[in-house]
Design a protein around this motif. Structure first.
Motif, PDB file in Angstrom:
ATOM      1  N   ALA A  54       0.730  -1.268  -0.164  1.00 26.54           N
ATOM      2  CA  ALA A  54      -0.096   0.112   0.020  1.00 26.54           C
ATOM      3  C   ALA A  54       0.889   1.296  -0.179  1.00 26.54           C
ATOM      4  O   ALA A  54       0.617   2.419  -0.638  1.00 26.54           O
ATOM      5  CB  ALA A  54      -0.990  -0.115   1.197  1.00 26.54           C
ATOM      6  N   GLN A  55       1.978   1.332   0.704  1.00 26.37           N
ATOM      7  CA  GLN A  55       2.859   2.441   0.891  1.00 26.37           C
ATOM      8  C   GLN A  55       3.459   2.654  -0.421  1.00 26.37           C
ATOM      9  O   GLN A  55       3.720   3.580  -0.991  1.00 26.37           O
ATOM     10  CB  GLN A  55       3.878   2.159   1.891  1.00 26.37           C
ATOM     11  CG  GLN A  55       3.377   2.158   3.263  1.00 26.37           C
ATOM     12  CD  GLN A  55       2.219   3.193   3.598  1.00 26.37           C
ATOM     13  OE1 GLN A  55       2.470   4.559   3.207  1.00 26.37           O
ATOM     14  NE2 GLN A  55       1.131   2.622   4.325  1.00 26.37           N
ATOM     15  N   THR A  56       4.087   1.557  -0.995  1.00 23.93           N
ATOM     16  CA  THR A  56       4.458   1.604  -2.503  1.00 23.93           C
ATOM     17  C   THR A  56       3.553   2.251  -3.525  1.00 23.93           C
ATOM     18  O   THR A  56       4.040   2.949  -4.176  1.00 23.93           O
ATOM     19  CB  THR A  56       4.946  -0.009  -2.870  1.00 23.93           C
ATOM     20  OG1 THR A  56       5.694  -0.524  -1.965  1.00 23.93           O
ATOM     21  CG2 THR A  56       5.401   0.056  -4.389  1.00 23.93           C
ATOM     22  N   LEU A  57       2.312   1.766  -3.654  1.00 21.99           N
ATOM     23  CA  LEU A  57       1.179   2.245  -4.510  1.00 21.99           C
ATOM     24  C   LEU A  57       1.171   3.814  -4.073  1.00 21.99           C
ATOM     25  O   LEU A  57       0.821   4.714  -5.117  1.00 21.99           O
ATOM     26  CB  LEU A  57      -0.046   1.780  -4.177  1.00 21.99           C
ATOM     27  CG  LEU A  57      -0.388   0.419  -5.001  1.00 21.99           C
ATOM     28  CD1 LEU A  57      -1.758  -0.074  -4.436  1.00 21.99           C
ATOM     29  CD2 LEU A  57      -0.467   1.028  -6.436  1.00 21.99           C
ATOM     30  N   LYS A  62       1.331   9.921  -5.818  1.00 16.16           N
ATOM     31  CA  LYS A  62       1.376  10.855  -4.608  1.00 16.16           C
ATOM     32  C   LYS A  62       0.328  11.739  -5.095  1.00 16.16           C
ATOM     33  O   LYS A  62      -0.282  12.319  -4.118  1.00 16.16           O
ATOM     34  CB  LYS A  62       2.617  11.480  -4.477  1.00 16.16           C
ATOM     35  CG  LYS A  62       3.747  10.726  -3.959  1.00 16.16           C
ATOM     36  CD  LYS A  62       4.999  11.635  -3.813  1.00 16.16           C
ATOM     37  CE  LYS A  62       6.136  10.593  -3.130  1.00 16.16           C
ATOM     38  NZ  LYS A  62       7.343  11.534  -3.279  1.00 16.16           N
ATOM     39  N   ALA A  63       0.105  12.233  -6.302  1.00 14.61           N
ATOM     40  CA  ALA A  63      -0.973  13.156  -6.631  1.00 14.61           C
ATOM     41  C   ALA A  63      -2.375  12.850  -6.682  1.00 14.61           C
ATOM     42  O   ALA A  63      -3.221  13.576  -7.088  1.00 14.61           O
ATOM     43  CB  ALA A  63      -0.592  13.983  -7.775  1.00 14.61           C
ATOM     44  N   ASP A  64      -2.713  11.465  -6.557  1.00 18.44           N
ATOM     45  CA  ASP A  64      -3.966  10.998  -6.834  1.00 18.44           C
ATOM     46  C   ASP A  64      -4.586  11.113  -5.386  1.00 18.44           C
ATOM     47  O   ASP A  64      -4.568  10.282  -4.544  1.00 18.44           O
ATOM     48  CB  ASP A  64      -3.880   9.545  -7.248  1.00 18.44           C
ATOM     49  CG  ASP A  64      -5.106   8.732  -7.501  1.00 18.44           C
ATOM     50  OD1 ASP A  64      -5.255   7.760  -8.554  1.00 18.44           O
ATOM     51  OD2 ASP A  64      -6.308   9.346  -7.098  1.00 18.44           O
ATOM     52  N   LYS A  65      -5.554  12.091  -5.131  1.00 21.31           N
ATOM     53  CA  LYS A  65      -6.233  12.271  -3.850  1.00 21.31           C
ATOM     54  C   LYS A  65      -7.271  11.160  -3.641  1.00 21.31           C
ATOM     55  O   LYS A  65      -7.448  10.736  -2.501  1.00 21.31           O
ATOM     56  CB  LYS A  65      -6.984  13.477  -4.106  1.00 21.31           C
ATOM     57  CG  LYS A  65      -7.794  13.696  -2.901  1.00 21.31           C
ATOM     58  CD  LYS A  65      -6.940  14.318  -1.631  1.00 21.31           C
ATOM     59  CE  LYS A  65      -7.552  14.899  -0.511  1.00 21.31           C
ATOM     60  NZ  LYS A  65      -8.729  14.006   0.216  1.00 21.31           N
ATOM     61  N   LYS A  66      -7.904  10.555  -4.737  1.00 18.42           N
ATOM     62  CA  LYS A  66      -8.911   9.663  -4.548  1.00 18.42           C
ATOM     63  C   LYS A  66      -8.334   8.150  -4.154  1.00 18.42           C
ATOM     64  O   LYS A  66      -8.792   7.530  -3.193  1.00 18.42           O
ATOM     65  CB  LYS A  66      -9.532   9.220  -5.989  1.00 18.42           C
ATOM     66  CG  LYS A  66     -10.448   8.239  -5.938  1.00 18.42           C
ATOM     67  CD  LYS A  66     -11.242   7.917  -7.392  1.00 18.42           C
ATOM     68  CE  LYS A  66     -11.973   6.643  -7.416  1.00 18.42           C
ATOM     69  NZ  LYS A  66     -12.425   6.565  -9.045  1.00 18.42           N
ATOM     70  N   LEU A  67      -7.078   7.767  -4.858  1.00 20.37           N
ATOM     71  CA  LEU A  67      -6.419   6.694  -4.223  1.00 20.37           C
ATOM     72  C   LEU A  67      -5.802   6.802  -2.755  1.00 20.37           C
ATOM     73  O   LEU A  67      -5.624   6.025  -1.827  1.00 20.37           O
ATOM     74  CB  LEU A  67      -5.049   6.549  -4.998  1.00 20.37           C
ATOM     75  CG  LEU A  67      -4.126   5.443  -4.692  1.00 20.37           C
ATOM     76  CD1 LEU A  67      -4.881   3.994  -4.674  1.00 20.37           C
ATOM     77  CD2 LEU A  67      -2.823   5.226  -5.672  1.00 20.37           C
ATOM     78  N   SER A  68      -5.142   8.083  -2.404  1.00 18.77           N
ATOM     79  CA  SER A  68      -4.700   8.523  -1.287  1.00 18.77           C
ATOM     80  C   SER A  68      -5.988   8.104  -0.095  1.00 18.77           C
ATOM     81  O   SER A  68      -5.585   7.725   1.060  1.00 18.77           O
ATOM     82  CB  SER A  68      -4.321   9.762  -1.064  1.00 18.77           C
ATOM     83  OG  SER A  68      -3.776  10.250   0.553  1.00 18.77           O
ATOM     84  N   ASP A  69      -7.149   8.679  -0.378  1.00 20.37           N
ATOM     85  CA  ASP A  69      -8.375   8.557   0.614  1.00 20.37           C
ATOM     86  C   ASP A  69      -8.726   7.095   0.717  1.00 20.37           C
ATOM     87  O   ASP A  69      -8.880   6.609   2.054  1.00 20.37           O
ATOM     88  CB  ASP A  69      -9.614   9.204   0.104  1.00 20.37           C
ATOM     89  CG  ASP A  69      -9.542  10.688  -0.017  1.00 20.37           C
ATOM     90  OD1 ASP A  69     -10.385  11.430  -0.698  1.00 20.37           O
ATOM     91  OD2 ASP A  69      -8.778  11.062   0.892  1.00 20.37           O
ATOM     92  N   TYR A  70      -8.553   6.240  -0.397  1.00 19.60           N
ATOM     93  CA  TYR A  70      -8.972   4.712  -0.431  1.00 19.60           C
ATOM     94  C   TYR A  70      -7.764   4.147   0.589  1.00 19.60           C
ATOM     95  O   TYR A  70      -8.116   3.317   1.492  1.00 19.60           O
ATOM     96  CB  TYR A  70      -8.914   4.306  -1.594  1.00 19.60           C
ATOM     97  CG  TYR A  70      -9.300   2.649  -1.729  1.00 19.60           C
ATOM     98  CD1 TYR A  70      -8.256   1.885  -1.436  1.00 19.60           C
ATOM     99  CD2 TYR A  70     -10.577   2.310  -1.694  1.00 19.60           C
ATOM    100  CE1 TYR A  70      -8.728   0.488  -1.545  1.00 19.60           C
ATOM    101  CE2 TYR A  70     -10.724   1.066  -1.803  1.00 19.60           C
ATOM    102  CZ  TYR A  70      -9.764   0.047  -1.635  1.00 19.60           C
ATOM    103  OH  TYR A  70     -10.155  -1.197  -1.563  1.00 19.60           O
ATOM    104  N   LEU A  71      -6.500   4.631   0.320  1.00 17.48           N
ATOM    105  CA  LEU A  71      -5.494   3.934   1.145  1.00 17.48           C
ATOM    106  C   LEU A  71      -5.524   4.324   2.623  1.00 17.48           C
ATOM    107  O   LEU A  71      -5.111   3.615   3.451  1.00 17.48           O
ATOM    108  CB  LEU A  71      -4.101   4.312   0.456  1.00 17.48           C
ATOM    109  CG  LEU A  71      -3.607   3.720  -0.854  1.00 17.48           C
ATOM    110  CD1 LEU A  71      -2.705   3.927  -1.429  1.00 17.48           C
ATOM    111  CD2 LEU A  71      -3.985   2.032  -0.838  1.00 17.48           C
TER     112      LEU A  71
END
Length: 621
Positions: A54-57, A62-71
């Protein structure tokens, strides 16, 4: 079962809208699912790998806010799952140490001579044993133990039966209640008392007074003690009595019966008058008189007379002969077990109404009733009665809040929470409209999730947490962006009213409460099925087969729950017909419905009944 955010299916549903190099992350999620069968240590290793991937993803996008919220959700789920796995690992190590230190004898003596000291302890009171009951045709075998009973012990019980066809296992506890050895079973009590009495007579050669009740305190089966064999002149029975003693006991029972029937006949016209005039606490009066009549049918005259004492006080209060507010414990001075059962039976109608209505105290109310039952089973009646005092206080607070709604709230955080709800409600209503773009729908989903969490926190009495969630929602830009671009309702549509939003939250809470019973029913069926496979020494690995069935059915139940959630949010009860059809036509459910050992038909009915209740609740609200 893993947290939803840690499942491969949840990630695949999310990642459809993005281009991620996620092969290692998907592999780690799949490994967690397999690790659940390998043990707690394997789960912890799999969780570490998921965290790493998950940290690798996160670093790669880094700029993907949607992915950041999911993680972020994945991180929270990892914390919860890691805590559960660590607890499971500690339990596994403790169980391994226990089993290595204390090798238990698997001989039939467990069902005969080794049960005698256990029964002697139960008779003294103050102890709760585990029980496993095997029922097949007219045969019944029972096992008692101080520790949890392994499903593998079912084989020992089965071997004692001549015709074990159609064998079923019933789990429960055994303790002393109302001066009788009482089995509290996971299921219905009807017909078990007589079977258990005969089984124990055969196994330990003791004629015992047996009482059985289900998890509902009102579901009681009580077999009256029979006279021990022996002619006139005094052949002693197991308890040391003689025929002369039994004659005296019969005469005493006849006297109690006469007293009970005379008092009931005297009180019934007063009961009818109070119910007709709706005078006094009619729900309690109705419950206590039903309880008393039931004791009469069971020929437990002493308990019946004690319940009539309580009924007489309720009727006196209704007629104004005593102050309307009865003492906290009107059953003082009577046999503790009967007093507790009568009082709980009287309170249950109000408790059920309060739980159905929901509200801030519903969770606390349910917990206190449950705790009272636990203490009663341990014969700690003083603590059990004290908890019923608290139950009455909660019920009284609910009634007074309805009658005096203009009274200011005692908790300032509750007042602040309600004020913020009133301020945000119109904005939520404007945001919840049709015709939204995909990005707006995604933003709205986040808003609704936060709103629902705040509502659920407040319903549980945690106004501080609910207030904090709404303050963050108000300060953020997600809701402001939705409201700012709304321009009113979409053409041809009507935004839900504030009452509509509250109704959706109430429907969702009701759905969660009702649906939470279904996984328990599934686990109960699977536990019995696993024991049967072990007993039958089937070719398949019982654990592997049962785990595969459990995974498939839990996945189906989770999908149906998600679709019910969608139906509630959309205000579309018509979807429930399709959900019932889907459940009935699922290949695995169809196969299990015809499997006599699994009783899949009962599981299917439990699911359909839950769907019916949720649909009716949705239509009623």
């Amino acid at each position: 079962m893993a947290e939803k955010a840690l499942t491969e299916s949840a990630w695949k549903a999310f990642s459809k809208s993005g281009d991620y190099k996620d092969a290692a992350f998907v592999k780690a999620l799949a490994a967690l699912d397999k690790a659940a069968k390998a043990g707690a240590q394997a789960e912890l290793d799999a969780l570490d790998e998921i965290d790493k991937q998950a940290q690798t993803l996160r670093k790669a996008h880094k700029a993907d806010k949607k992915l950041s919220d999911y993680l972020d959700d994945v991180d929270k789920a990892l914390g919860k799952q890691r805590k559960a796995s660590e607890d499971a690992l500690a339990a596994e190590r403790k169980a391994a140490a226990s089993s290595s230190d204390e090798e238990e004898d698997e001989s039939p003596a467990l069902l005969t001579s080794k049960m005698i000291p256990l029964i002697r302890e139960v008779k003294k009171g103050g102890i709760v044993l585990q029980s496993l009951i095997a029922v097949a045709g007219k045969e019944t075998v029972v096992l008692l133990s101080r520790k949890a009973i392994s499903p593998a012990r079912g084989k020992l019980l089965k071997e004692q039966m001549e015709k074990p066809a159609g064998l079923k296992f019933i789990r429960g506890e055994c303790t002393l209640e109302n001066n009788a050895i009482t089995f509290i079973v996971q299921g219905q009590a009807a017909g078990l008392a007589k079977r258990l009495k005969a089984a124990l007579l055969a196994q330990v050669e003791q004629r015992l007074k047996i009482r059985v009740r289900g998890e509902d305190p009102n579901d009681i089966d009580e077999e009256a003690e029979e006279d021990a064999p022996g002619g006139p002149g005094g052949t002693p029975d197991e308890g040391g009595g003689t025929s002369a003693d039994r004659t005296a006991q019969t005469q005493a029972d006849d006297a109690l019966k006469a007293r009970f029937e005379a008092r009931l006949a005297e009180l019934e016209p007063k009961v009818a008058e109070a119910l007709r005039a709706q005078r006094g606490d009619v729900s309690r009066i109705r419950a206590v008189v039903a309880f008393a009549r039931e004791k009469g049918k069971d020929r437990t005259w002493q308990a019946g007379l004690q319940s009539l004492d309580m009924l007489e006080k309720l009727l006196a209060a209704a007629s104004g002969q005593v102050p309307p507010s009865p003492p906290q414990n009107p059953t003082a001075g009577v046999e503790p077990g009967a007093a507790f059962s009568a009082r709980l039976a009287a309170l249950m109608p109000e408790v059920k109404e309060a739980l159905a209505a929901g509200g801030e105290s519903a969770t606390d109310l349910k917990l206190k009733v449950s705790e009272a039952g636990v203490f009663a089973r341990k014969r700690e009646f003083e603590k059990a009665q004290a908890l019923l005092d608290e139950v009455e206080d909660l019920l009284a607070q609910g009634s007074s809040s309805e009658e005096e709604s203009d009274e200011p709230p005692e908790d300032p955080k509750a007042a602040a929470y309600r004020a913020l709800v009133a301020r945000l409600q119109p904005q939520i209503d404007r945001a919840s409209r049709s015709g939204l773009t995909p990005a707006q729908q995604e933003a709205l989903q986040k808003v609704q999730t936060a709103w629902n969490l705040a509502q659920e926190s407040a319903d549980a009495g945690n106004f501080e947490r609910g207030l904090l969630i709404l303050q963050r929602l108000e300060a953020g830009d997600v809701l402001a962006g939705l409201v700012g671009t709304s321009g009113g309702n979409a053409p041809g549509g009507t935004a839900p009213t504030g009452d509509g939003r509250g109704r959706i939250v109430k429907q969702r809470i009701f759905m969660i409460q009702e649906w939470s019973k279904v996984p328990g029913e599934l686990r109960t069926r699977l536990q019995g099925f696993r024991g049967l496979l072990i007993d039958a020494e089937a070719d398949e690995d019982p654990d592997e087969l049962v785990d595969a069935i459990q995974d498939a059915l839990e996945s189906l139940l989770e999908e149906i729950r998600d679709e019910m959630d969608d139906a509630i949010n959309a205000g579309d009860p018509g979807r429930f017909a399709g959900l019932r059809k889907r459940m009935g036509s699922h290949p695995l459910m169809t196969h299990l419905a015809s499997a006599p050992d699994f009783d899949g038909g009962a599981l299917r009915r439990a699911v359909e009944d839950a769907l019916d209740r949720i649909e009716r609740g949705m239509l009623a609200n």
